[in-house]
Design an enzyme around this catalytic site. Structure first.
Site, short mmCIF file in Angstrom:
data_model
loop_
_atom_site.label_atom_id
_atom_site.label_comp_id
_atom_site.label_asym_id
_atom_site.label_seq_id
_atom_site.Cartn_x
_atom_site.Cartn_y
_atom_site.Cartn_z
N GLN A 46 12.93 -0.92 -1.00
CA GLN A 46 13.70 0.20 -1.52
C GLN A 46 14.01 0.01 -3.01
OE1 GLN A 46 17.54 2.89 -0.28
NE2 GLN A 46 17.66 0.72 0.15
N HIS A 69 0.86 -1.18 0.00
CA HIS A 69 0.00 0.00 0.00
C HIS A 69 0.89 1.23 0.00
CE1 HIS A 69 -3.18 2.75 1.95
NE2 HIS A 69 -3.33 2.73 0.64
#
EC number: 4.2.1.147
Length: 406
Positions: free
Chosen positions: A86, A20
């Site tokens: 990341q 999300h």
């Protein structure tokens, strides 16, 4: 591009690895740039922001700051953020530039702040990467497309179900409906009837006055136990101290409260106001009210729904202009007093054969009691009414196909 300030959101995936993403895109010289620098300089324990890199020593462009939504409590949590999450965000930003979702000529002028959700129980790094990559790129596209439009939000606000919430909070946005009046004094029979009713969005459940009088407003919560997503009406027939009674019903999760039209205008308006304050529907029951249009005109606050009862002399009734009225009066005239969002419910000896006539005259809610609750086959009795109503609104809908323009 100094005035750019866009917001995007996307949810992709399933299970613990679900992604999300919330993000903001803005100019380095504007509030987003200020927030970017502030977050880098003011680290929060468990929510340490980090620059997005595609690999060590290769930050993405435009510069992107990743902020974990869920508190990072140990090195295992940190590895999921610094590793697959990341990388996913960094590559999604770079690909958005390559695909011209983000104009290449502004990458040195803007920054992104990306809030990333990583469930501590997530295990599959491949899914963490894939879901966050897809969600980040989609959120960027939505930000630059200004998705969703206001019209989209208004069209969807009463239709969707949040996956984490787990149930749909019903609103009466797409009538007609069948309201089943549980005018009973036996809780076991009530539960049996509710279990036998078809699971349809077209069905509303009424905690009838006898139920409420015998068991109190707590009976609403008992109904909710049997059907968590149901739209439940508390037929209180409130005459006085409406604010107190409405709040009591709302506290037990009622979706609507019936107020007696025989009360004073002040009492009715206070009850309607409390319904609005509690975020539930107000129903004005016009039983024994002689001049319904005049009563509505007198009220400064209008109810969401007006309940009309069948007049036994309807065959000879005409309005002031000589127009033949329905069994429930001139529904269209009454509805005009409520505004475009007002609804009309009809009750009183309603059988399936009368549904078409009621709907043709402007009724939005058909209330049935004895025909259903007195039947030995509750499901069949309810379906006798339902066959005159449309399918549930989203039966044939593929919601995902309607989300994005191509």
């Amino acid at each position: 591009m100094s005035d750019i300030y866009e917001i995007g959101e996307a949810l992709i995936g399933d299970g613990p690895e679900l992604a999300h993403i919330d993000l903001i895109v803005g100019s380095k010289q504007g509030p987003v740039g200020t927030a970017f620098a502030t977050n880098m300089a003011s680290m929060s324990v468990g929510h340490t922001p980090l620059l997005s890199v595609i690999r060590p020593n290769l930050p993405t462009k435009p510069a992107t700051l990743i902020v974990p939504k869920v508190t990072v409590q140990n090195l295992d949590d940190a590895s999921k953020i610094f590793g697959p999450a990341q990388t996913a965000v960094g590559r999604a930003v770079a690909d958005a530039v390559e695909e011209e979702i983000i104009p290449k000529d502004i990458v040195e002028d803007i920054v992104l702040m990306v809030n990333v959700f990583i469930d501590p129980s997530a295990k599959d790094y491949r899914k963490i990467y894939q879901y966050n990559y897809g969600a980040t790129k989609l959120a960027i596209k939505r930000a630059f497309d200004k998705y969703p439009s206001v019209d989209k939000v208004l069209a969807e606000k009463d239709r969707g179900t949040h996956p984490i919430m787990g149930f749909k909070a019903m609103k009466l946005w797409n009538p007609p409906y069948l309201q089943v009046a549980l005018d009973l004094d036996n809780e076991d029979r009530m539960r049996s009837i509710i279990r036998d009713l078809p699971k349809r969005e077209r069905i509303l459940i009424e905690a009838g006055t006898p139920l409420v009088k015998k068991f109190g407003v707590e009976i609403i919560s008992k109904i909710r136990e049997e059907r968590p997503g149901a739209f439940i009406i508390a037929d209180l027939k409130t005459l006085d101290v409406g604010r107190v009674e409405v709040k009591m019903a709302a506290d037990e999760t009622a979706d609507a409260v019936a107020i007696s039209g025989l009360g004073t205008n002040e009492s009715i308006e206070k009850a309607i106001h409390e319904c609005s304050k509690q975020g539930i529907y107000s129903i004005l029951d016009m039983m024994n009210v002689s001049d319904i249009p005049s009563k509505l005109e007198e009220l400064k606050l209008k109810p969401n729904i007006v309940l009309l009862h069948r007049n036994i002399d309807s065959e000879t009734m005409r309005d002031n202009d000589g127009e033949q009225q329905s069994e429930w009066g001139n529904i269209k005239d009454i509805k005009s007093k409520l505004g475009k969002r007002g609804l009309i419910a009809v009750a009183g000896g309603v059988t399936p054969e009368k549904v078409d006539t009621a709907l043709a005259n402007g009724a939005n809610i058909i209330i049935a009691g004895r025909y259903i609750i007195g039947s030995s086959d509750v499901r069949r009795a309810a379906e006798d009414f339902l066959r005159y109503l449309p399918q549930d609104s989203d039966t044939m809908r593929l919601a995902l196909d309607e989300d994005e323009k191509i």
